[in-house]
Design a protein around this motif. Structure first.
Motif, PDB file in Angstrom:
ATOM      1  N   ARG A  22       5.633 -23.374  22.944  1.00 36.66           N
ATOM      2  CA  ARG A  22       6.397 -24.503  22.388  1.00 36.66           C
ATOM      3  C   ARG A  22       6.285 -24.539  20.864  1.00 36.66           C
ATOM      4  O   ARG A  22       7.272 -24.737  20.152  1.00 36.66           O
ATOM      5  CB  ARG A  22       5.832 -25.809  23.003  1.00 36.66           C
ATOM      6  CG  ARG A  22       6.524 -27.063  22.527  1.00 36.66           C
ATOM      7  CD  ARG A  22       7.883 -27.225  23.213  1.00 36.66           C
ATOM      8  NE  ARG A  22       8.627 -28.308  22.575  1.00 36.66           N
ATOM      9  CZ  ARG A  22       9.811 -28.151  21.990  1.00 36.66           C
ATOM     10  NH1 ARG A  22      10.391 -26.983  21.993  1.00 36.66           N
ATOM     11  NH2 ARG A  22      10.417 -29.173  21.459  1.00 36.66           N
ATOM     12  N   GLN A  25       8.391 -21.904  19.344  1.00 37.86           N
ATOM     13  CA  GLN A  25       9.806 -22.327  19.381  1.00 37.86           C
ATOM     14  C   GLN A  25      10.115 -23.269  18.210  1.00 37.86           C
ATOM     15  O   GLN A  25      11.108 -23.110  17.495  1.00 37.86           O
ATOM     16  CB  GLN A  25      10.073 -23.087  20.685  1.00 37.86           C
ATOM     17  CG  GLN A  25      10.641 -22.231  21.780  1.00 37.86           C
ATOM     18  CD  GLN A  25      10.835 -23.055  23.052  1.00 37.86           C
ATOM     19  OE1 GLN A  25      10.599 -24.268  23.062  1.00 37.86           O
ATOM     20  NE2 GLN A  25      11.229 -22.377  24.110  1.00 37.86           N
ATOM     21  N   GLU A  28      10.123 -21.411  14.904  1.00 40.75           N
ATOM     22  CA  GLU A  28      11.361 -20.629  14.744  1.00 40.75           C
ATOM     23  C   GLU A  28      12.542 -21.549  14.393  1.00 40.75           C
ATOM     24  O   GLU A  28      13.362 -21.234  13.532  1.00 40.75           O
ATOM     25  CB  GLU A  28      11.653 -19.867  16.033  1.00 40.75           C
ATOM     26  CG  GLU A  28      10.862 -18.568  16.130  1.00 40.75           C
ATOM     27  CD  GLU A  28      10.890 -17.974  17.518  1.00 40.75           C
ATOM     28  OE1 GLU A  28      11.716 -18.417  18.341  1.00 40.75           O
ATOM     29  OE2 GLU A  28      10.068 -17.084  17.773  1.00 40.75           O
TER      30      GLU A  28
END
Ligand SMILES: Nc1nc2c(ncn2[C@@H]2O[C@H](COP(=O)(O)OP(=O)(O)OP(=O)(O)O)[C@@H](O)[C@H]2O)c(=O)[nH]1
Length: 232
Positions: A22, A25, A28
């Motif tokens: 997570r 993510q 990013e």
């Protein structure tokens, strides 16, 4: 080599599992957002540069349009307002006169036997005389008066806030100043005279009618021997 998982009892093992995924993510997504913002910033800067260019172009075009409008209303030879400019100003003056009343005089002034100057001394001498007359007239009128080259060797003058007698005095003065102007051609002093017709605007009368009366007065001045001023 063994992996260090704890320092002074604290857990320093690399993150793993769903929390780690997570976090990656989110990181990013953050990078992607920062990249998009950079692109947007660059686009904003380039749009501002483009907008500045358009503004400058618009200013140039506005300047050009004003210049062309001025040229369209100016007589090339004398640099005085031309007949088109005269018509526009006359309409303004008439509208103002209808609303506020007051004294408003209209005059036509025409050079006598101007053709002879052209015939005897050539067209350039005639042009020079017209320029001189235009300068003389302009220099002797008030800022609130309006002078235009009506056509050929004829000038039109509007005298706002001027009574009939004062208008007559102004016009006589203008004609006298032209007659005594030091106009020389080929070493010879030339005496130039003018004829003029003056009419007062009266309430309820159309501009065309006043114009006609001033023109008729000018015609009378010519017929009665020239170098004179006639009132309507
Ligand atoms: N040099 C020069 N002559 C012009 C210009 N415009 C008009 N003219 C000349 O002005 C002359 C006017 O002649 P006429 O209408 O007979 O008038 P005039 O000789 O002044 O005679 P009166 O008005 O009756 O006293 C013509 O010869 C035109 O060619 C101009 O811009 N420059």
């Amino acid at each position: 080599m063994a992996t260090i998982t704890s320092i002074h009892g604290a857990d320093v093992s690399p993150p793993h599992g769903p929390t780690h995924a997570r976090l990656r993510q989110l990181l990013e997504a953050l990078h992607a957002q920062q990249h998009t913002e950079q692109i947007m910033q660059a686009r904003i800067v380039s749009l501002q540069v483009e907008l500045d260019g358009y503004r400058k172009r618009l200013q140039r075009l506005n300047g050009l349009a004003h210049q062309q409008q001025r040229q369209a209303l100016t007589d090339v030879l004398t640099k005085l307002p031309n007949r088109r400019a005269w018509e526009l100003r006359l309409n303004e003056a008439l509208a103002c006169h209808r609303r506020h009343g007051g004294d408003l005089q209209l005059a036509f002034l025409d050079v006598d036997h101007f053709k002879r100057i052209n015939d005897d001394f050539g067209h350039p001498a005639g042009d020079k005389a017209l320029r001189l007359i235009a300068r003389l007239l302009a220099s002797r009128l008030r800022d609130s008066d309006f002078l235009a080259r009506y056509g050929g060797e004829e000038f039109a003058i509007l005298l706002p806030n001027t009574g009939r007698e004062a208008g007559y005095a102004v016009l006589s003065e203008l004609c006298k100043s032209i007659e005594s102007a030091p106009f020389h051609v080929r070493g010879r002093r030339l005496r130039i005279t003018c004829s003029a017709g003056l009419a007062s605007f009266s309430a309820g009368e159309s501009g065309v009618d006043t114009l006609r009366r001033a023109d008729q007065a000018l015609y009378r001045a010519k017929r009665n021997g020239r170098n004179r001023l006639e009132l309507d």
